[in-house]
Write a protein that holds these residues in place. Structure first.
Motif, short mmCIF file in Angstrom:
data_model
loop_
_atom_site.label_atom_id
_atom_site.label_comp_id
_atom_site.label_asym_id
_atom_site.label_seq_id
_atom_site.Cartn_x
_atom_site.Cartn_y
_atom_site.Cartn_z
N UNK A 20 38.08 32.41 33.49
CA UNK A 20 38.03 33.62 34.31
C UNK A 20 38.59 33.36 35.70
N UNK A 21 38.16 32.29 36.34
CA UNK A 21 38.60 31.98 37.70
C UNK A 21 40.07 31.57 37.73
N UNK A 22 40.51 30.82 36.72
CA UNK A 22 41.92 30.39 36.71
C UNK A 22 42.86 31.57 36.48
N UNK A 23 42.46 32.52 35.65
CA UNK A 23 43.30 33.71 35.41
C UNK A 23 43.47 34.54 36.67
N UNK A 24 42.51 34.45 37.58
CA UNK A 24 42.57 35.21 38.83
C UNK A 24 43.05 34.35 40.01
N UNK A 25 43.43 33.10 39.71
CA UNK A 25 43.88 32.16 40.75
C UNK A 25 42.86 32.02 41.87
N UNK A 26 41.57 32.10 41.53
CA UNK A 26 40.51 31.97 42.52
C UNK A 26 40.33 30.49 42.89
N UNK A 27 40.30 30.16 44.17
CA UNK A 27 40.10 28.76 44.55
C UNK A 27 38.70 28.28 44.14
N UNK A 28 38.66 27.17 43.42
CA UNK A 28 37.39 26.61 42.95
C UNK A 28 37.61 25.15 42.58
N UNK A 29 36.58 24.51 42.08
CA UNK A 29 36.67 23.13 41.59
C UNK A 29 36.59 23.14 40.07
N UNK A 30 37.56 22.50 39.43
CA UNK A 30 37.56 22.35 37.98
C UNK A 30 37.10 20.94 37.64
N UNK A 31 36.62 20.78 36.43
CA UNK A 31 36.28 19.45 35.93
C UNK A 31 37.41 19.07 34.98
N UNK A 32 38.12 18.01 35.31
CA UNK A 32 39.27 17.60 34.51
C UNK A 32 39.01 16.23 33.91
N UNK A 33 39.74 15.94 32.87
CA UNK A 33 39.57 14.66 32.17
C UNK A 33 40.91 14.28 31.57
N UNK A 34 41.55 13.29 32.18
CA UNK A 34 42.86 12.87 31.69
C UNK A 34 42.75 12.25 30.30
N UNK A 35 43.87 12.22 29.61
CA UNK A 35 43.92 11.58 28.29
C UNK A 35 43.57 10.10 28.43
N UNK A 36 42.89 9.58 27.44
CA UNK A 36 42.54 8.16 27.43
C UNK A 36 43.78 7.31 27.21
N UNK A 37 43.77 6.11 27.76
CA UNK A 37 44.87 5.16 27.57
C UNK A 37 44.93 4.80 26.08
N UNK A 38 46.09 4.97 25.43
CA UNK A 38 46.20 4.71 23.99
C UNK A 38 45.76 3.29 23.59
N UNK A 39 46.01 2.32 24.45
CA UNK A 39 45.61 0.94 24.15
C UNK A 39 44.08 0.81 24.10
N UNK A 40 43.40 1.49 25.02
CA UNK A 40 41.94 1.47 25.03
C UNK A 40 41.37 2.17 23.79
N UNK A 41 42.04 3.25 23.37
CA UNK A 41 41.59 3.96 22.17
C UNK A 41 41.75 3.06 20.94
N UNK A 42 42.85 2.33 20.85
CA UNK A 42 43.07 1.43 19.71
C UNK A 42 41.99 0.33 19.68
N UNK A 43 41.64 -0.21 20.86
CA UNK A 43 40.57 -1.22 20.92
C UNK A 43 39.23 -0.62 20.49
N UNK A 44 38.97 0.62 20.92
CA UNK A 44 37.74 1.31 20.52
C UNK A 44 37.69 1.48 19.01
N UNK A 45 38.77 1.96 18.42
CA UNK A 45 38.80 2.17 16.97
C UNK A 45 38.58 0.86 16.22
N UNK A 46 39.16 -0.21 16.72
CA UNK A 46 38.99 -1.52 16.10
C UNK A 46 37.53 -1.97 16.18
#
Length: 199
Positions: A20-46
């Protein structure tokens, strides 16, 4: 089941308010989460496979789902959540909308806990200002949001570090107590899910 339903509803509320806020370009704080490092994901899966937890897909989401199934079957994650957190990039507050890869959603903010998180209060004020229920003057200016996000991210890191330290102290105290009530040479079952340098 009721706790999972409440969690899903809270995530949905956070997601919809961010949309709702992003569609209206209202200034606010978002919670973001970058993609995990592929190497760390491979270690996790292992690591998960070595513990007998096999994800259906070789992705972080697949690993999260596999740990969820393990929890459902065993009633506990047995430390597997720690492995998941170790593979993820840290989530952060930002005035710029960016996907939350940990939840696999495009729009997300913290909205549902204004009593315990200042970021939620910022989002509440932005929402109220946007619908005309609160004066815009009480919401942070767009120019202030970047420094506010940085401050909140630094405080979050400090709190997590302090929380880990408190957990370590409690664990050592419990272990010392348990060892005193039994033989010191006794073997204790456990899973080593990670090692950290505590400098």
């Amino acid at each position: 089941e009721s706790q999972k339903l409440i969690e899903r509803l809270m995530v949905l509320a956070n997601q919809e308010v961010a949309r709702f806020l992003s569609e209206r370009s209202a200034p606010t704080l978002y919670r973001t989460h970058e993609e995990a490092d592929p190497e760390r994901v491979m270690r996790l899966l292992s690591r998960l496979r070595s513990l007998g937890v096999v994800p259906e897909s070789p992705t972080l989401i697949g690993a999260v789902e596999a740990v969820g199934r393990y929890e459902d079957e065993h009633g506990s994650s047995d430390g597997l959540q720690e492995l998941l957190w170790g593979a993820r990039a840290p989530a952060a507050y930002s005035p710029r909308l960016s996907p939350h890869s940990g939840l696999d959603i495009a729009t997300y903010c913290h909205f549902t806990s204004p009593i315990r998180r200042y970021a939620d209060l910022v989002v509440h004020r932005a929402l109220l200002a946007e619908i005309g229920a609160e004066a815009v003057s009480v919401t942070p200016r767009e120019s202030q949001l970047a420094s506010l996000a940085e401050h909140l991210n630094e405080r979050t890191k400090a709190v997590k570090k302090l929380s880990r330290r408190a957990d370590d102290i409690c664990f050592v105290s419990l272990l010392r107590y348990r060892l005193r009530e039994t033989e010191l040479e006794r073997e204790l079952p456990g899973i080593i899910c990670g090692m950290r340098d505590r400098k």
